[in-house]
Design an enzyme around this catalytic site. Structure first.
Site, PDB file in Angstrom:
ATOM      1  N   LEU A 253       0.841  -1.204   0.000  1.00 19.56           N
ATOM      2  CA  LEU A 253       0.000   0.000   0.000  1.00 19.56           C
ATOM      3  C   LEU A 253       0.875   1.252   0.000  1.00 19.56           C
ATOM      4  O   LEU A 253       0.483   2.275   0.547  1.00 19.56           O
ATOM      5  CB  LEU A 253      -0.930  -0.007   1.223  1.00 19.56           C
ATOM      6  CG  LEU A 253      -2.118  -0.981   1.169  1.00 19.56           C
ATOM      7  CD1 LEU A 253      -2.938  -0.909   2.440  1.00 19.56           C
ATOM      8  CD2 LEU A 253      -3.017  -0.693  -0.043  1.00 19.56           C
ATOM      9  N   CYS A 263       7.615  -8.761 -13.696  1.00 16.04           N
ATOM     10  CA  CYS A 263       6.507  -9.670 -13.371  1.00 16.04           C
ATOM     11  C   CYS A 263       5.132  -9.022 -13.440  1.00 16.04           C
ATOM     12  O   CYS A 263       4.287  -9.451 -14.211  1.00 16.04           O
ATOM     13  CB  CYS A 263       6.726 -10.265 -11.985  1.00 16.04           C
ATOM     14  SG  CYS A 263       8.322 -11.052 -11.833  1.00 16.04           S
TER      15      CYS A 263
END
Ligand code: UGA
Length: 452
Positions: A253, A263
């Protein structure tokens, strides 16, 4: 156990070295002779903290070795890990499986007796079925099983992640393969790492779902950061305020310039393609991909605003280029879009990164590289923190400001408290801190309203 790892890239090397550290005998094979020659001399082609030491120790203790000979690696192996690359296919965003299928064909020729073929590469749902078909066609006589065992390693913390995983996911319907895989990871069971056995397709999908969900969390907080700037909130407090709810959790976050790396961008795109192919909706993932792409370039606009509306003819100093700290990886790094957009807007870009400058030179043009964080800022009109390397967290701000032409700091990772940089004379802009910093949208709007 005797284990072969096919592909000595990032995942293959970390997997091989860690499995050897568990006590298994591991043979890593790659078709690049230059890479293998370097590895045999413990020269590691990638930057990953602790990997070189782990490779050296396990080679010295004769549990780990490297070769270009697949036959040598595979012949007596009980498990063969396929860890070759699955880049985004040019044009359509699907995962390119040609390396996986080629490795499978090569492995199939060398197998002797019952062997478990483990797909470690990130592969779309159904790839295990195709790999099984390829081996069965090539060797109808052979007894084998194909297992999905996705990796959840973060670059920069890969060894820790391998040795202390949150979970190990193993996808197979084959009873004997379950036993072999349980034996591979037995040292981790002793540490009580949860091992989940699932169907093979479920395991393949779990990997994509994990990365897409983490990318969603980041994108959500990034949008909250934009909203904070509009309404006068502080995104770090919002993140803490929601993250303390254990149903949400405080990880992933941190608002920033958008996610990058080898990725998340590729896996979110591949998941969308898989969903489309199967007639399912993945609208959240679609939004995540598009919001993230736009965000990277929008960060350059933030710099332009902080510089008073134009960077034409100005020198902008970038601290950090890699997609995150503790890696030299530039793949899909936000810095690429930021540099290009700043150059398009007429800026001269100078940069410093502790590990990524060599890689950066292959993807960025017309960038001047400096020797350190102070050198890069020398005479600059603004300094922009793009990657949160530890060495940037405790800079001598007085020294930094004195060397600059104008004291503008844009901190895209919020590593400085706004007041801290301002107290040192900087005009500071962070991410999602609507109440601090002269460059933030809310203060600009207020200034416009006031006619200043
Ligand atoms: C990611 C996953 O975290 C691993 O679990 C997974 O195994 C790996 O992909 C993979 O599929 O191989 P990685 O790409 O190494 O690992 O990096 P992360 O640490 O996840 O960071 C990815 C990007 O998200 C970075 O650009 C980082 O700056 C950004 N990020 C991350 C944020 O902007 N905010 C956050 O709170 C966390």
């Amino acid at each position: 156990m005797k284990i072969a790892v096919v592909g000595a890239g990032y995942v293959g090397l970390v997997t091989g070295a860690c499995l050897a550290a568990f006590g298994h005998r591991v043979r890593c094979v790659d078709n690049d002779p230059v890479k293998i020659a370097a590895l045999k001399e413990v020269r590691i082609p990638i930057y990953e903290p602790g990997l070189s030491e782990l490779v050296a120790q396990n080679m010295a203790e004769e549990r780990l070795d490297f070769s270009t000979s697949l036959a040598w690696a595979v012949a007596d192996a009980e498990a063969v890990f396929i860890a070759v690359g699955t880049p985004s296919r040019r044009g359509d965003g699907h995962a390119d499986l040609s390396y996986v299928y080629q490795a499978t064909r090569n492995v199939a020729e060398e197998l002797i007796g019952y062997t478990v073929v483990v797909l470690k590469s990130t592969v779309p749902v159904g790839t295990g079925d195709e790999v099984e078909r390829i081996i069965r066609d090539a060797r109808p006589d052979l007894s084998f099983a194909v297992v999905s065992n996705p990796e959840f390693l973060r670059e920069g913390a890969a060894i820790e992640d391998f040795k202390r995983p949150d979970r190990i996911v193993i996808g197979t319907e084959d009873e004997m393969a379950r036993e072999v895989m349980a034996e591979v990871y037995r040292p981790l069971c002793l540490n009580q790492a949860p091992i989940m056995f699932t169907g093979r397709r479920t395991s393949e999908l779990t990997k994509y779902a994990a990365n897409a969900f983490l990318a969603t969390k980041i994108t959500f907080i990034n949008e909250m950061a934009d909203l904070c700037e509009k309404v006068g909130g502080d995104v770090q407090d919002v993140a803490r305020g929601i993250g303390l709810d254990r149903r949400i959790g405080n990880k992933f976050l941190h608002a920033g310039p958008g996610f990058g790396g080898s990725c998340f961008p590729k896996d979110v795109t591949a998941l969308i393609k898989t969903a489309q192919d199967h007639g399912a909706n993945c609208r959240i993932a679609e939004a995540v991909a598009s919001v993230n792409d736009q965000r990277k370039r929008a960060m350059a606009w933030k710099v332009v605003q902080a510089c008073g509306g134009s960077v034409r003819g100005k020198t902008i100093a970038l601290l950090g280029l890699t997609f995150k700290p503790n890696t030299d990886d530039m793949r899909d790094a936000p810095s690429i879009a930021i540099v290009t957009a700043l150059q398009d807007a007429g800026a001269w870009v100078r940069a410093y990164d502790p590990a990524g400058m060599e890689q950066a030179q292959t993807v960025l043009q017309d960038v001047e590289y400096a020797e350190g964080p102070y050198e890069v800022a020398n005479g600059a009109d603004a300094v922009v923190i793009v990657t949160e390397w530890d060495m940037f967290r405790a800079l001598d701000l007085d020294r930094l400001r004195r060397s600059m032409r104008s004291p503008i700091m844009v901190d895209l990772r919020n590593i400085y408290a706004g007041g801290e940089a301002e107290a040192r004379g900087f005009l500071y802009t962070g991410i999602g801190r609507g109440m601090t910093g002269p460059g933030t949208t809310i203060q600009m709007q207020d200034a416009l309203v006031a006619g200043t």
